[in-house]
Design an enzyme around this catalytic site. Structure first.
Site, PDB file in Angstrom:
ATOM      1  N   GLU A   1      -3.590  -1.945   7.364  1.00  0.00           N
ATOM      2  CA  GLU A   1      -4.487  -1.986   6.163  1.00  0.00           C
ATOM      3  C   GLU A   1      -4.026  -3.232   5.349  1.00  0.00           C
ATOM      4  OE1 GLU A   1      -7.718  -1.047   6.395  1.00  0.00           O
ATOM      5  OE2 GLU A   1      -7.228   0.135   8.108  1.00  0.00           O
TER       6      GLU A   1
ATOM      7  N   HIS B   1      -5.417  -6.486   6.136  1.00  0.00           N
ATOM      8  CA  HIS B   1      -6.537  -6.869   5.491  1.00  0.00           C
ATOM      9  C   HIS B   1      -6.585  -7.221   4.002  1.00  0.00           C
ATOM     10  CE1 HIS B   1      -9.221  -5.670   9.183  1.00  0.00           C
ATOM     11  NE2 HIS B   1      -8.780  -4.244   8.952  1.00  0.00           N
TER      12      HIS B   1
ATOM     13  N   HIS C   1      -5.253 -10.735   3.681  1.00  0.00           N
ATOM     14  CA  HIS C   1      -6.469 -11.612   3.965  1.00  0.00           C
ATOM     15  C   HIS C   1      -7.207 -11.753   2.772  1.00  0.00           C
ATOM     16  CE1 HIS C   1      -9.355 -12.704   7.613  1.00  0.00           C
ATOM     17  NE2 HIS C   1      -9.311 -13.820   6.592  1.00  0.00           N
TER      18      HIS C   1
END
Length: 685
Positions: A473, A476, A479
C-alpha cells in the site's frame, strides 16, 4: 453567487483549507458539512461548465480542456473527505447521505459527459490537436478527455443518452447498496465465542483483541471479526476444528441471505452493466473496460489467465496432498477450513518457519519507520517527519510531513492502520489532495490497513502477510507522493487499472531485502534481530503456498470475467449456481480452494472500481516481476535506481502511455518469465 456564498458561512469546505498542504480541517468538518458541500459542489461545477460553454471564442486547449481541469474545486474537496470517510468511519447517518448522494452524483457526471455542446468543444480541440502547438502532456490530456467522453457515451443520440443516464443512476445506487450490505453483513457475521479455551492457538494479544471486539458491541465473551477476503487469518492458528469451520462458513456465507443479501444486487449490477456496454457499442462490459487499459482486449486477458490455470491447479493439488498427509495424523479429512492450519504446519515442518512466531519481530511502528520509510529514504531520498499537530479524520490516524533529500516539501502521508467498526475490510490508498502544477497543489495521501490493535501498553505486531501489505500500500502512496505533473487528471495513480498495481507490487520487494529487513525485524521485547537462519528459511519456503494463492486468485479473476462477459440476453438464474458453473467452466472449481472473493462479497468488482479488472493484479505483476529483476541487475537498493524509477515512471503518473513509462525504465517490453518463476509456474533458473 460565489462558492463561499453558496454554502452556509460555517461550512469549512467552502474555501480552500489553510492547513499545511491543504489538509482538510477534519476537526471542524461534520457529515452535514459534507452533504451541503457535495450538493453545492455539483451546482457550482455545472455553473462553471455553463460559463465555459458560453465562451464566444473558438474551442481551444485553454478555454475548454484547462477550464475543465480547473472546474469542480469545491466538489473535489467534498468528495475527497466524504469518500474517505465512507470507507473508514461509516455511520448510519453517513450511509443515509451516501444513498442520497450516489444517484445525484451519477446524474451530475452524466449531465457533463453527455452534454452535446461540451463534447462538441472537446471534439473540436481534439481534431486540431496536432496543429495547436501542444506539448506532449497537453496533447495527451486532450486525447484522454476525448476518450473519457466517448466511452461515457458522448456520441449517443438523445434517446441513448437518456437511457444511459438511467442506467448509470441505477448502477450507482446498486453499487452503494452492495457495499453497504457487505459492510453490515461482515459485521453481523463476526463469530461469537463464549469460552476462551475455544481460542486455543491464538496468542494473548489476539485473545484480548477478540474480547475487546465483543465488549465494543456490548457482548459477553469473545468476537472474531472478519476481514474482506475468503481466507481469515485466524484459520491458520485456531486448533479447534469446529471453530475453524464456523469462521470459514461465516466468511463464505457473507451477504448471501437475509436482510443484506447481495445475490440479487450482484446479478442486477452485472445485467445493467451488460446493457450499458451494448448501448455504448461494445459486446460486453469487459470489452468496454478493456478499451481503456494496457491489455486492450479480452482475448489478451484470456490468453494470460487460461495459460496459468493448468499449472496452478496442479501446484494446488500437490500442496493438498501434502496437507492431507499431515491432517491424517490428526484423524482429519482435509476440508477448506483446515487448509491454512495444516499449511502452516507443513511450512514449519519442511522449512522451519513458524509464521505465527514471526509476529514478535514485526512491530508496526518499527516496520513502518525503520522498514517502509527507510527504504523510501534510501531509494528516493524521502524524509518523514511526524506532525502530531495535524489532526486526521479519526484518532487512529497519524500524519507525517514528507520532504525530499534537499529538504524541499513533497506532501503529507496519513496512516490509518487499525481495524474498527465502520471501516471496510482490506487495505487501500487514496488521496485527499492531488498534486498539480496547474493548481499549485502538493499531494496528501492516506494508507488504510485493518490490523488488530494490541492491548494497552503492548506494541502492535504484524503477520508477515501484513508486513507485505504495508509495503504494497505504501507503494501506492509513493506513486501519489512522487507525482510531478501539470494537470490533476494525470496525478499519481491516475493510470489504467491494469497498471496501477504495478508500482505497489514492486515496492513489496523491499520487505525482505536484507538491508531493509535487518533494520526493522527486531524482537518487540528483546530488540534482537531476526535470526539469519529464519530469514533463510523464509526464502526457502517462498514457493510453498503459491499453488493455493495463485488458484484462489485466478478463481476470483475468472469469476469477475464471467460476470462481466454477460450480454443483456444472458439468463443468469441463481447467482450461486452461476458462480459454480463459471468456476467449473474455467477449470478452477475446487472444494478446498474457494475463490479469494465469492460473488456476494466481491467488493472490488461490484462496489470498488475493479469490474472486469481484477485481472489487473497479475497483469501488473508481469511488469513488477521483470522490474524486480531490473533492480537486482543494477545493484538493488541504490539511490540511482530509485531516482530512475521515480523520475521515469512514478512521477509521470498518467501523463505518458504507461507501457512507454515501463520501457523507459526497463529498456524493453516486459518478459513474463520472471513472474512464472515467482509463482512456481516455470522452472527456476
Amino acid at each position: 453567487m460565489s462558492t463561499a456564498e453558496a454554502l452556509p458561512a460555517d461550512n469549512p469546505l467552502a474555501t480552500t483549507s489553510e492547513l499545511p498542504f491543504r489538509l482538510p480541517p477534519f476537526a471542524e468538518i461534520t457529515l452535514e458539512h459534507c452533504r451541503e458541500a457535495l450538493l453545492a459542489g455539483m451546482a457550482d461545477q455545472r455553473r462553471e461548465v455553463d460559463a465555459l460553454l458560453a465562451c464566444a471564442e473558438e474551442p481551444a486547449f485553454e478555454n475548454t480542456i484547462v477550464a475543465l481541469e480547473r472546474s469542480g474545486a469545491l466538489l473535489d474537496r467534498a468528495w475527497s473527505v466524504f469518500g474517505n470517510l465512507s470507507s473508514s468511519v461509516a455511520t448510519p447517518r453517513l450511509r443515509e447521505i451516501e444513498r442520497e448522494i450516489a444517484p445525484l452524483a451519477a446524474a451530475h457526471d452524466d449531465a457533463l459527459r453527455l452534454d452535446p455542446a461540451l463534447f462538441a468543444r472537446i471534439d473540436a480541440v481534439h481534431a486540431a490537436r496536432e496543429t495547436a502547438g501542444l506539448d506532449a502532456e497537453q496533447a495527451r490530456l486532450v486525447e484522454r478527455y476525448h476518450l473519457d467522453f466517448v466511452l461515457a457515451g458522448a456520441r449517443l443520440d438523445g434517446a441513448g443518452r437518456a437511457r444511459l443516464g438511467e442506467l448509470n443512476q441505477q448502477l450507482s445506487e446498486l453499487s452503494t447498496t452492495f457495499g453497504q450490505n457487505l459492510q453490515l453483513a461482515t459485521e453481523a457475521a463476526a463469530v461469537r465465542v463464549a469460552d476462551a479455551a475455544e481460542l486455543d492457538g491464538l496468542d494473548e494479544e489476539e485473545v484480548a483483541a477478540a474480547a475487546r471486539a465483543a465488549t465494543d458491541r456490548g457482548l459477553e465473551g469473545y468476537l472474531l471479526t472478519l476481514v474482506l477476503p475468503t481466507g481469515q487469518p485466524v484459520l491458520a492458528k485456531l486448533r479447534g476444528r469446529e471453530l475453524r469451520r464456523r469462521v470459514f462458513e461465516a466468511s463464505v456465507g457473507r451477504a448471501s441471505a437475509g436482510e443484506h443479501d447481495n445475490r440479487p444486487v450482484a446479478e442486477r449490477i452485472a445485467r445493467l452493466r451488460a446493457e450499458r456496454a451494448r448501448l455504448l457499442g461494445f459486446a460486453t462490459h469487459a470489452d468496454l473496460v478493456l478499451a481503456d487499459s494496457t491489455a486492450r482486449t479480452t482475448a489478451a486477458v484470456d490468453a494470460m489467465l487460461h495459460a496459468m490455470v493448468p499449472a496452478s491447479v496442479a501446484n494446488a493439488e500437490a500442496e493438498a496432498e501434502a496437507l492431507r498427509e499431515v491432517a491424517a495424523r490428526d484423524g482429519v479429512e482435509l476440508a477448506a477450513w483446515d487448509w491454512a492450519f495444516y499449511s502452516e504446519r507443513v511450512r514449519a515442518e519442511r522449512y522451519a518457519v513458524d509464521t505465527t512466531a514471526l509476529r514478535s519481530w514485526f512491530e508496526l511502528d518499527r516496520v513502518l519507520v525503520d522498514g517502509v520509510f527507510r527504504a523510501a529514504g534510501l531509494l528516493y531520498g524521502f524524509r518523514f517527519t511526524p506532525r502530531p499537530d495535524l489532526a486526521g479524520y479519526h484518532p487512529d490516524v497519524r500524519v507525517w510531513e514528507v520532504a525530499d533529500a534537499d529538504g524541499a516539501e513533497v506532501g503529507l502521508y496519513l496512516g490509518d492502520f487499525f481495524a474498527r467498526e465502520g471501516k471496510r475490510g482490506g487495505a487501500w490508498m487514496s488521496s485527499f489532495v492531488r498534486q498539480s502544477r496547474l493548481l499549485g497543489t502538493r499531494p496528501v495521501v492516506v494508507n488504510n490497513l485493518n490490523v488488530t490493535r494490541a492491548p494497552a501498553g503492548r506494541p502492535t505486531l504484524l503477520t508477515l502477510d501484513e508486513v507485505t501489505t504495508l509495503f504494497h500500500e505504501f507503494g501506492h502512496a509513493l506513486h501519489g507522493l512522487s507525482s510531478a505533473v501539470t494537470y490533476p487528471r494525470f496525478a499519481g495513480t491516475a493510470v489504467p487499472r491494469d497498471f496501477v498495481e504495478f508500482p505497489s507490487q514492486v515496492n513489496e520487494m523491499w520487505a525482505l531485502w536484507p538491508e531493509v529487513l535487518a533494520h526493522y525485524a527486531r524482537h518487540a521485547d528483546t530488540g534482537e534481530p531476526l535470526p539469519a537462519s529464519v530469514v533463510q528459511a523464509i526464502d526457502a519456503a517462498r514457493l510453498w503456498g503459491e499453488g493455493f494463492g495463485t488458484l484462489e486468485y485466478l478463481a476470483a479473476t475468472l469469476l469477475d470475467q464471467a460476470w462481466h462477459r454477460l450480454t443483456p440476453e444472458t439468463e443468469v438464474g441463481d447467482p450461486v449456481e452461476f458462480e459454480r458453473a463459471a468456476l467449473a467452466g474455467a477449470g478452477v472449481a475446487s472444494e478446498l480452494v474457494p475463490p479469494r472473493y465469492r460473488t456476494t462479497y466481491f467488493q472490488h468488482v461490484f462496489a470498488g472500481g475493479y469490474s472486469a479488472g481484477y485481472y489487473s493484479y497479475i497483469w501488473s505483476e508481469v511488469l513488477d516481476a521483470d522490474t524486480v529483476e531490473w533492480f537486482k541487475e543494477n545493484g538493488g537498493l541504490r539511490r540511482e535506481n530509485g531516482d530512475a524509477f521515480r523520475e521515469r515512471l512514478l512521477a509521470v503518473g498518467g501523463s505518458v502511455d504507461p507501457l512507454e513509462a515501463f520501457r523507459a525504465v526497463r529498456g524493453r517490453d516486459a518478459d513474463p518469465v520472471p513472474l512464472l518463476r515467482r509463482r512456481g509456474l516455470a522452472p527456476v533458473g
